[in-house]
Every structure is written in C-alpha cells, then in structure tokens.
Design a protein around this motif. Structure first.
Motif, PDB file in Angstrom:
ATOM      1  N   LEU A 191       0.326  76.846 -37.207  1.00 15.01           N
ATOM      2  CA  LEU A 191       1.515  76.675 -38.038  1.00 15.01           C
ATOM      3  C   LEU A 191       1.165  76.952 -39.504  1.00 15.01           C
ATOM      4  CD1 LEU A 191       4.487  75.819 -37.725  1.00 15.01           C
ATOM      5  CD2 LEU A 191       3.789  73.477 -38.192  1.00 15.01           C
ATOM      6  N   GLY A 192       1.891  77.889 -40.106  1.00 15.83           N
ATOM      7  CA  GLY A 192       1.646  78.243 -41.499  1.00 15.83           C
ATOM      8  C   GLY A 192       0.646  79.367 -41.687  1.00 15.83           C
ATOM      9  N   ASP A 193       0.009  79.816 -40.608  1.00  9.27           N
ATOM     10  CA  ASP A 193      -0.974  80.903 -40.692  1.00  9.27           C
ATOM     11  C   ASP A 193      -0.301  82.267 -40.643  1.00  9.27           C
ATOM     12  OD1 ASP A 193      -2.980  79.053 -40.777  1.00  9.27           O
ATOM     13  OD2 ASP A 193      -3.626  79.325 -38.692  1.00  9.27           O
ATOM     14  N   SER A 194      -1.017  83.263 -41.148  1.00 14.71           N
ATOM     15  CA  SER A 194      -0.525  84.629 -41.088  1.00 14.71           C
ATOM     16  C   SER A 194      -1.697  85.594 -40.931  1.00 14.71           C
ATOM     17  CB  SER A 194       0.272  84.969 -42.354  1.00 14.71           C
ATOM     18  OG  SER A 194      -0.534  84.814 -43.510  1.00 14.71           O
ATOM     19  N   ILE A 195      -1.383  86.778 -40.441  1.00 18.01           N
ATOM     20  CA  ILE A 195      -2.380  87.842 -40.299  1.00 18.01           C
ATOM     21  C   ILE A 195      -1.933  89.019 -41.154  1.00 18.01           C
ATOM     22  CG2 ILE A 195      -3.450  89.495 -38.716  1.00 18.01           C
ATOM     23  CD1 ILE A 195      -3.127  87.433 -36.493  1.00 18.01           C
ATOM     24  N   HIS A 196      -2.865  89.499 -41.995  1.00 18.47           N
ATOM     25  CA  HIS A 196      -2.569  90.625 -42.873  1.00 18.47           C
ATOM     26  C   HIS A 196      -3.287  91.882 -42.378  1.00 18.47           C
ATOM     27  CE1 HIS A 196      -1.804  87.018 -45.311  1.00 18.47           C
ATOM     28  NE2 HIS A 196      -0.870  87.756 -45.910  1.00 18.47           N
ATOM     29  N   GLY A 213       0.654  77.695 -33.054  1.00 22.27           N
ATOM     30  CA  GLY A 213       1.634  77.179 -33.999  1.00 22.27           C
ATOM     31  C   GLY A 213       3.054  77.178 -33.464  1.00 22.27           C
ATOM     32  N   VAL A 214       3.337  78.062 -32.532  1.00 25.26           N
ATOM     33  CA  VAL A 214       4.683  78.106 -31.942  1.00 25.26           C
ATOM     34  C   VAL A 214       4.935  76.860 -31.093  1.00 25.26           C
ATOM     35  CG1 VAL A 214       6.183  79.375 -30.352  1.00 25.26           C
ATOM     36  CG2 VAL A 214       4.764  80.627 -31.984  1.00 25.26           C
ATOM     37  N   LYS A 215       3.899  76.404 -30.397  1.00 26.74           N
ATOM     38  CA  LYS A 215       4.028  75.198 -29.568  1.00 26.74           C
ATOM     39  C   LYS A 215       4.269  73.955 -30.419  1.00 26.74           C
ATOM     40  CE  LYS A 215       1.088  77.022 -25.871  1.00 26.74           C
ATOM     41  NZ  LYS A 215      -0.165  76.821 -25.071  1.00 26.74           N
ATOM     42  N   LEU A 216       3.883  74.040 -31.706  1.00 30.37           N
ATOM     43  CA  LEU A 216       4.071  72.914 -32.624  1.00 30.37           C
ATOM     44  C   LEU A 216       5.416  72.994 -33.345  1.00 30.37           C
ATOM     45  CD1 LEU A 216       0.474  72.765 -34.162  1.00 30.37           C
ATOM     46  CD2 LEU A 216       1.435  71.317 -32.350  1.00 30.37           C
ATOM     47  N   GLY A 217       6.254  73.924 -32.922  1.00 30.35           N
ATOM     48  CA  GLY A 217       7.589  74.032 -33.511  1.00 30.35           C
ATOM     49  C   GLY A 217       7.754  75.147 -34.512  1.00 30.35           C
ATOM     50  N   GLY A 218       6.706  75.941 -34.719  1.00 25.89           N
ATOM     51  CA  GLY A 218       6.801  77.049 -35.659  1.00 25.89           C
ATOM     52  C   GLY A 218       7.544  78.241 -35.087  1.00 25.89           C
ATOM     53  N   ILE A 219       7.857  79.165 -35.952  1.00 26.74           N
ATOM     54  CA  ILE A 219       8.571  80.386 -35.556  1.00 26.74           C
ATOM     55  C   ILE A 219       7.654  81.584 -35.756  1.00 26.74           C
ATOM     56  CG2 ILE A 219      10.544  81.876 -36.038  1.00 26.74           C
ATOM     57  CD1 ILE A 219      12.008  79.389 -37.081  1.00 26.74           C
ATOM     58  N   LEU A 220       7.468  82.368 -34.710  1.00 22.33           N
ATOM     59  CA  LEU A 220       6.642  83.574 -34.796  1.00 22.33           C
ATOM     60  C   LEU A 220       7.466  84.697 -35.418  1.00 22.33           C
ATOM     61  CD1 LEU A 220       3.843  84.800 -33.982  1.00 22.33           C
ATOM     62  CD2 LEU A 220       4.998  85.681 -31.948  1.00 22.33           C
ATOM     63  N   VAL A 236       1.385  91.181 -41.345  1.00 22.81           N
ATOM     64  CA  VAL A 236       1.738  91.764 -40.050  1.00 22.81           C
ATOM     65  C   VAL A 236       2.517  90.764 -39.212  1.00 22.81           C
ATOM     66  CG1 VAL A 236       0.833  92.770 -37.915  1.00 22.81           C
ATOM     67  CG2 VAL A 236      -0.266  93.288 -40.111  1.00 22.81           C
ATOM     68  N   VAL A 237       1.984  89.552 -39.098  1.00 24.16           N
ATOM     69  CA  VAL A 237       2.631  88.525 -38.275  1.00 24.16           C
ATOM     70  C   VAL A 237       2.286  87.155 -38.847  1.00 24.16           C
ATOM     71  CG1 VAL A 237       0.676  88.452 -36.664  1.00 24.16           C
ATOM     72  CG2 VAL A 237       2.932  87.680 -35.891  1.00 24.16           C
ATOM     73  N   ALA A 238       3.196  86.200 -38.675  1.00 19.60           N
ATOM     74  CA  ALA A 238       2.962  84.851 -39.198  1.00 19.60           C
ATOM     75  C   ALA A 238       3.702  83.829 -38.344  1.00 19.60           C
ATOM     76  CB  ALA A 238       3.430  84.761 -40.649  1.00 19.60           C
ATOM     77  N   VAL A 239       3.214  82.591 -38.400  1.00 21.92           N
ATOM     78  CA  VAL A 239       3.937  81.476 -37.781  1.00 21.92           C
ATOM     79  C   VAL A 239       4.464  80.627 -38.923  1.00 21.92           C
ATOM     80  CG1 VAL A 239       3.823  79.422 -36.342  1.00 21.92           C
ATOM     81  CG2 VAL A 239       2.552  81.457 -35.688  1.00 21.92           C
TER      82      VAL A 239
END
Length: 202
Positions: A152-157, A116-123, A177-180
């Motif tokens: 992009l838009g995913d997250s890990i809980h 997702g970061v390669k698609l312009g998302g922010i980690l 914990v982390v998301a894009v």
C-alpha cells in the motif's frame, strides 16, 4: 519477439480513385518505408485482420512477402482508422535493418499479485506501453513488471524495471508505471454511508 507473415502486392501511388477502388475490393493501401525507397503496396484486409485480431502493435515483426519483389522484414509504424466504417484504411510499414537500432513502443505486462490491494489499496496501471530502442533481433514482445512486492502506497517507476539484454528504455526514468494507492475519501465516505444505513435498518 512475435513474428507473423503477410502477403502484399505492389500498387500505383497517388491515384485516389484507384486507392478507393482497392478498399472496396477488400484491400488496405499501404506504403513500405526504408532502405532509401518508398514502395506503395496493398494487403488483403481479411488476412490482415485475421493475423492481428484487431490489436495492432508496433513491436510485431512482419515478414512482408511482396508479389514481384523480395520478402522484407517490417514493423507497423503508423495506420489510419475510419471510426465510421470501423476499419483500417491505410498502413505505414518501416523496413528493418538488422544492424540498425529501432525505436518503437512495447506493451507492459503486469505479473503477480500486489499485497497492497488485499489491504484495501487500488492498483493503478499508469503506463501500459514504453518506448524502447534496440536492434530488431532484441525487440521484446512485451516487458514484464512484477508487482508481488507492491504494498500500500508503493509504486514502480521506469528506473525500477529489469530489461532484456540489448534493450534500452527511452521513456523517462521517473515515469510511474504502476502503483497501489490508498482508497479515495469519496470511496471511504460511500462505505461509511452504507454501513450507517445498515445500522439504522437493524
């Protein structure tokens, strides 16, 4: 689990002038809690800083070799830091019982590359440590979270994390914990303004 060794000496508790004198001599006053007793000790500040490189962690097992006493396995439970003098002025150690579970915090390490970061998302790394419960022998140095499938838009809980055997997470399962995330509108507007300026200059 990481393991280090420190030497310590017993000291007399409750005497502020002697405690300050210890600090001036290059020692850190400390207390060992557990096993039904409290043991006032001091550790060499230079040795301590060399061992921990300025990064104190609650999940590093310490073989504390106390002069005139037995060697004890401990964790750092708390510490006091003087921001003016930029140094640690007191330590609290908790003695480990190999047969009793402990609760402590363990850092989270991200592994991999999020598409997702390669698609312009922010980690966004929201939770950099987790509270866990386990026996001392099972305490991990860190918990690995793989982000190779984070689009992009995913997250890990917390509930999504795979844990080592014998380790239980106390932190809420719903905690992110982390998301894009998508780039903010403000960031998009800045890019658009830059593109417009470039077109005008052309």
């Amino acid at each position: 689990m990481k393991n280090v060794t420190l030497t310590a000496s017993k000291r007399v508790a409750g005497n502020k002038s002697k405690t300050n004198a210890l600090r001036r001599q290059g020692f850190i006053p400390a207390v060992v809690y557990g096993a039904g007793e409290e043991i006032p000790v001091s550790v060499n500040a230079r040795e301590f800083n060399k061992t921990f490189h300025g990064a104190i962690s609650e999940n590093i097992r310490i073989d504390l070799d106390i002069s005139g006493d037995k060697k004890r396995q401990v964790l750092i439970k708390d510490y006091q830091y003087d921001p003016i003098k930029s140094k640690i002025v007191h330590l609290d150690f908790i003695e480990l019982d190999p047969n009793k579970p402990i609760k402590t915090h363990v850092p989270v390490h991200l592994e991999g590359n999020a598409p997702g970061v390669k698609l312009g998302g922010i980690l966004e790394f929201f939770t950099q440590e987790l509270e866990v419960e386990c026996l001392p022998k099972d305490l991990p140095e860190y918990i690995v979270v793989n982000i190779d499938n984070l689009n992009l838009g995913d997250s890990i809980h917390v509930a999504d994390i795979s844990l080592p055997n014998g380790v239980k997470i106390i932190s809420s399962n719903e905690q992110t914990v982390v998301a894009v995330t998508h780039a903010t509108k403000e960031s998009t507007d800045v890019v658009s303004e830059e593109e417009t300026e470039e077109e005008v200059s052309e």
